[in-house]
Design a protein around this motif. Structure first.
Motif, PDB file in Angstrom:
ATOM      1  N   VAL A 191       0.910  -1.022   0.125  1.00  0.00           N
ATOM      2  CA  VAL A 191       0.023   0.041  -0.077  1.00  0.00           C
ATOM      3  C   VAL A 191       0.869   1.132   0.016  1.00  0.00           C
ATOM      4  N   GLU A 193       3.754   1.611  -1.103  1.00  0.00           N
ATOM      5  CA  GLU A 193       4.346   1.752  -2.483  1.00  0.00           C
ATOM      6  C   GLU A 193       3.218   2.612  -3.537  1.00  0.00           C
ATOM      7  N   LYS A 194       2.205   2.052  -3.640  1.00  0.00           N
ATOM      8  CA  LYS A 194       0.949   2.613  -4.276  1.00  0.00           C
ATOM      9  C   LYS A 194       1.025   4.047  -3.933  1.00  0.00           C
ATOM     10  N   GLU A 197       3.508   6.499  -5.295  1.00  0.00           N
ATOM     11  CA  GLU A 197       3.235   6.565  -6.626  1.00  0.00           C
ATOM     12  C   GLU A 197       2.288   7.284  -7.384  1.00  0.00           C
ATOM     13  N   ALA A 199      -0.815   6.455  -6.808  1.00  0.00           N
ATOM     14  CA  ALA A 199      -1.628   5.236  -7.526  1.00  0.00           C
ATOM     15  C   ALA A 199      -2.669   4.911  -6.235  1.00  0.00           C
ATOM     16  N   PRO A 201      -4.166   2.130  -3.735  1.00  0.00           N
ATOM     17  CA  PRO A 201      -3.874   0.922  -3.282  1.00  0.00           C
ATOM     18  C   PRO A 201      -4.671  -0.260  -3.888  1.00  0.00           C
ATOM     19  N   ARG A 202      -4.306  -1.398  -3.897  1.00  0.00           N
ATOM     20  CA  ARG A 202      -4.982  -2.508  -4.468  1.00  0.00           C
ATOM     21  C   ARG A 202      -5.566  -3.426  -3.441  1.00  0.00           C
ATOM     22  N   ARG A 271      -6.755   7.846  -0.419  1.00  0.00           N
ATOM     23  CA  ARG A 271      -7.016   7.431  -1.873  1.00  0.00           C
ATOM     24  C   ARG A 271      -7.803   6.094  -1.658  1.00  0.00           C
TER      25      ARG A 271
END
Length: 326
Positions: A191, A193-194, A197, A199, A201-202, A271
């Motif tokens: 998380v 890392e996203k 970036e 971006a 989180p997945r 996010r």
């Protein structure tokens, strides 16, 4: 006494080394540095670079340092990678352990602590997983950890080796920023890392049979996990011949969606996550019962999810200062 810590330059291993030292124990680290970082170790802890597949080198180290116990953490540990590369995982995790145990018995080392994993349980159908819950691993990684437990216990029965197999759950956090997890295979750094970036989180699947549809896990602070290794090591030395199999968790489930909400709150990001398809090998819910380890070792987790995220974030920002600029 002196303990050999295999994988001691890794994220978990470096914390175990420091916990053993703080408890007054001697330590020697054996690591191939494929993922370990030598700078994580105190200056006065010897580091031997080598593979657990090298029996001759292991015997030399055990004898030269008069090792009285081994904490075995060195292993491949990524579930997805194990599905793609099962031969690698069986070689490193099972054959490497066999070679190590052979060296241990030849050197007459009396105590052995094995770092196992909740992955041995697979997809248990219980609210809380006890040590008696049937093991049905869902990945080659989990299979190698279960096979490792069998090998450790069989060696103990045959030779009198004192053994402890610690089935730890989802590890997070750091004792200090420079010891933080630098990989991105676990949820919290993934998380981070996203977010860094810019971006979302997945979430890998939101259709699981859980309250919010996302996977539920039991998260354990790495400092608490290191303390559990020390408690197990001391239990073996106090009562030779013991054979312990213990969960190391908090007994509290947190869903992936809940964890992302906690991370957003700690980091200041907001996010919403992006849902993607499920990953192979992910069970819906795995939460520990920690009653046995409390009874056997007097151990109980002291840190909560907030502590884990906050300490992990401090380590992440140390390596990625741009992440702090929300």
């Amino acid at each position: 006494m002196t303990w050999l810590i295999t994988g001691g330059a890794g994220y978990i291993g470096a914390h175990v080394v420091r916990a053993l030292r703080a408890a007054g124990e001697g330590a020697v680290v054996y690591d191939d540095l494929s993922t370990g970082i030598a700078e994580r170790l105190p200056d006065d802890v010897p580091l031997v670079v080598g593979s657990t597949l090298d029996g001759r080198r292991l015997r030399e180290v055990l004898t030269r340092h008069t090792v009285a116990g081994v904490v075995h953490l060195a292993a491949k540990k990524q579930v997805g990678e194990s599905i793609d590369r099962p031969l690698l995982y069986y070689r490193e995790n099972v054959e490497g352990l066999r070679v190590l145990l052979e060296a241990v018995t030849e050197a007459r080392v009396p105590h052995f602590v094995f770092s196992s994993s909740a992955a041995v349980y697979g997809m248990p159908g219980t609210e809380l997983v006890t040590e008696e819950t049937p093991c049905a691993p869902m990945s080659p990684y989990g299979e190698t950890k279960l096979a490792g437990e069998w090998l450790v216990r069989a060696t103990g029965r045959a030779t009198g080796l004192s053994t402890a197999c610690l089935r730890y759950f989802n590890v997070a956090g750091a004792a200090r920023p420079e010891l933080a997890d630098v990989g991105v295979s676990n949820l919290i750094p993934m998380v981070f890392e996203k977010l860094t970036e810019n971006a979302p989180p997945r979430i890998f699947g939101d259709d699981y049979p859980t309250p919010d549809g996302t996977c539920v896990r039991d998260y354990i602070h790495v400092v608490d996990l290191a303390d559990a290794h020390v408690a197990a090591a001391r239990a073996l030395t106090a009562s030779p011949g013991r054979d312990l199999t213990l969960n190391v968790g908090r007994g509290e489930g947190v869903s992936v969606r809940e964890m992302i909400d906690h991370i957003n709150a700690v980091t200041g990001y907001a996010r919403p996550p992006l849902t993607t398809p499920r990953r192979p090998g992910d069970p819906a819910r795995v939460v520990a019962s920690a009653d046995r380890i409390a009874a056997e070792l007097g151990w109980k987790a002291r840190h909560d999810v907030q502590d884990m995220i906050t300490s992990a974030w401090e380590g992440w920002v140390r390596l990625h200062p741009e992440a702090a600029r929300v």
